[in-house]
Design an enzyme around this catalytic site. Structure first.
Site, PDB file in Angstrom:
ATOM      1  CG  ASP A 219      -0.258  -0.175   2.520  1.00 18.88           C
ATOM      2  OD1 ASP A 219       0.980   0.020   2.571  1.00 18.88           O
ATOM      3  OD2 ASP A 219      -0.923  -0.489   3.511  1.00 18.88           O
TER       4      ASP A 219
ATOM      5  CG  ASP B  45      -5.646  -5.455   1.587  1.00 12.09           C
ATOM      6  OD1 ASP B  45      -5.444  -4.986   2.722  1.00 12.09           O
ATOM      7  OD2 ASP B  45      -6.069  -4.767   0.643  1.00 12.09           O
TER       8      ASP B  45
ATOM      9  CB  CYS C 225      -7.003 -25.881   8.084  1.00 15.48           C
ATOM     10  SG  CYS C 225      -7.504 -25.695   9.808  1.00 15.48           S
TER      11      CYS C 225
ATOM     12  CB  CYS D  85     -10.179 -28.239  11.248  1.00 12.04           C
ATOM     13  SG  CYS D  85     -10.795 -26.574  11.575  1.00 12.04           S
TER      14      CYS D  85
ATOM     15  CG  HIS E  41      -9.848 -22.396  11.154  1.00  7.86           C
ATOM     16  ND1 HIS E  41     -10.416 -23.434  10.447  1.00  7.86           N
ATOM     17  CD2 HIS E  41     -10.815 -21.442  11.275  1.00  7.86           C
ATOM     18  CE1 HIS E  41     -11.678 -23.137  10.173  1.00  7.86           C
ATOM     19  NE2 HIS E  41     -11.950 -21.928  10.673  1.00  7.86           N
TER      20      HIS E  41
HETATM   21 ZN    ZN Z   1      -9.749 -25.340   9.900  1.00  2.92          ZN
END
Ligand code: ZN
Length: 381
Positions: free
Chosen positions: A93, A273, A313, A316, A342
């Site tokens: 930026d 973003d 992920c 998890c 996650h």
């Molecule tokens: Zn996850």
């Protein structure tokens, strides 16, 4: 010097576009979400974690890197990619947003912004030309022009003055960009113009048309997601996106929620973003397929399920809500890392689903599902 940025649209679904953005540091599938690496690192993660969740492009903050460790030092060490050890594309930026939001004392003049560092109070000038010079030394792949960030709410008169100044700054920034030294760290760097205009459709239209007339490799929408209602933000995206050239990438800066992403993609935006997935992770808020989940809630104390049973992920796949809650309550650093991993996985997976839906012509179905999950009545929100 000319940029090597190219953007090819591969599929469309109504106003949404799926594309390939080629940069000097690799190709990005769009629509894409950029994890925010404020000071050259995504808080709580290692770059190898970013690769694991499928991040192909990141954003770094010019304001922070300019103040510490300094763009001169980074240039001496070969530029930002080499300094931080990230080989993929990087967007920077202009530094303007942080100069406005982090500095207690700052003044805006025609020349630029004068601000006091939030670190040591030292006085700095940020002009359109200096924002170009700093980003040239960093060597990012996509650099943004300096814009004035208007507070919300603002009057139409104030928004007009600010928008007009941003246009004059954009023209100065373009001139500075086109006369960069031939031995710049990243000669293929591209520059994005930034559309402003507050929450006023006529100002947004005028800003978009005049910014496009200056001519940039890509275009960003700034000054949204600053407190206005979501529907107002979506309307501003609508009136802006339809005035941006089809063949150039479009970046919605600083947004947003999962719903904002799918709504903005539906209106023709390509790049996003936001600190939301990373910052909220550190505060114990997880984004899931069923909505937001606050891991500190007592009801998760003995919950053996993963944060999101539908998620693939690492977090998890290995840990329960009960363990994540324990780590958070105990103040363990791993809580920030596992939650961030996650949340970014969820965001990047959402973008993958969005891209697939565009190819299949089913984005509207996905939009309805995300809207349902992120309605005010979902899970812990
Ligand atoms: Zn996850």
């Amino acid at each position: 010097m000319s940029s090597v940025l190219s953007f090819k649209i591969a599929a469309r679904d109504a106003a949404a576009r799926r594309g390939l953005l080629s940069t000097p540091h690799g190709v990005v599938e769009t629509p894409a979400f950029l994890p925010v690496g404020t000071q050259g690192a995504v808080k709580g993660l290692l770059h190898r974690d970013l690769h694991e969740v499928g991040a192909s492009i990141i954003l770094a903050n010019t304001y922070h890197l300019y103040l510490r460790p300094g763009d001169d030092l980074i240039a001496r060490l070969g530029g930002l990619h080499r300094f931080i050890g990230w080989e993929g594309p990087i967007v920077t930026d202009s530094g303007g947003y942080q100069a406005f939001s982090l500095s207690a004392k700052r003044t805006v003049r025609e020349e630029g912004i004068t601000f006091h560092s939030h670190l040591d109070g030292s006085l700095h000038d940020l002009t359109p030309e200096k924002a170009v010079e700093i980003q040239t030394r960093l060597g990012s792949d996509l650099a943004a022009v300096l814009d004035e960030c208007l507070a919300y709410p603002a009057s139409g008169a104030d928004a007009r003055v600010s928008m007009a100044r941003t246009l004059r700054w954009a023209a100065r920034a373009r001139r500075a960009f086109l006369s960069r030294p031939a031995d710049a760290i990243n000669p293929g760097q591209a520059q994005f113009g930034v559309v402003q205009g507050g929450v006023f459709p006529d100002l947004r239209r005028e800003s978009a048309e005049a910014t496009v007339a200056i001519g940039f490799e890509g275009y960003a929408i700034g000054g949204l997601s600053v407190g206005e209602p979501p529907d107002v933000m979506y309307e501003m995206i609508d009136v802006t996106a339809e005035r941006l050239p089809e063949g150039r990438p479009r970046h919605l800066m600083g947004a947003g929620t999962p719903r904002d992403l799918v709504e903005a993609v539906s209106r023709g935006m390509d790049l996003f973003d936001c600190v939301l997935p990373t910052r909220n992770a550190r505060n114990g808020q997880l984004f899931t397929s069923e909505g937001r989940l606050n891991i500190k809630n007592a009801r998760y104390a003995e919950d053996p399920q993963p944060a999101d049973p539908a998620c693939t992920c690492y977090t998890c796949g290995h840990f329960s809500r009960a363990y994540l809650r324990h780590l958070f309550m105990a103040g363990e650093i791993a809580a920030a890392s596992l939650n961030t991993l996650h949340n970014l996985h969820f965001y990047l997976d959402t973008m993958r689903r969005i891209r697939e839906a565009i190819s299949l012509g089913s984005l509207e179905t996905l939009r309805q599902a995300v809207r349902q999950a992120y309605s005010p009545r979902s899970l812990d929100s």
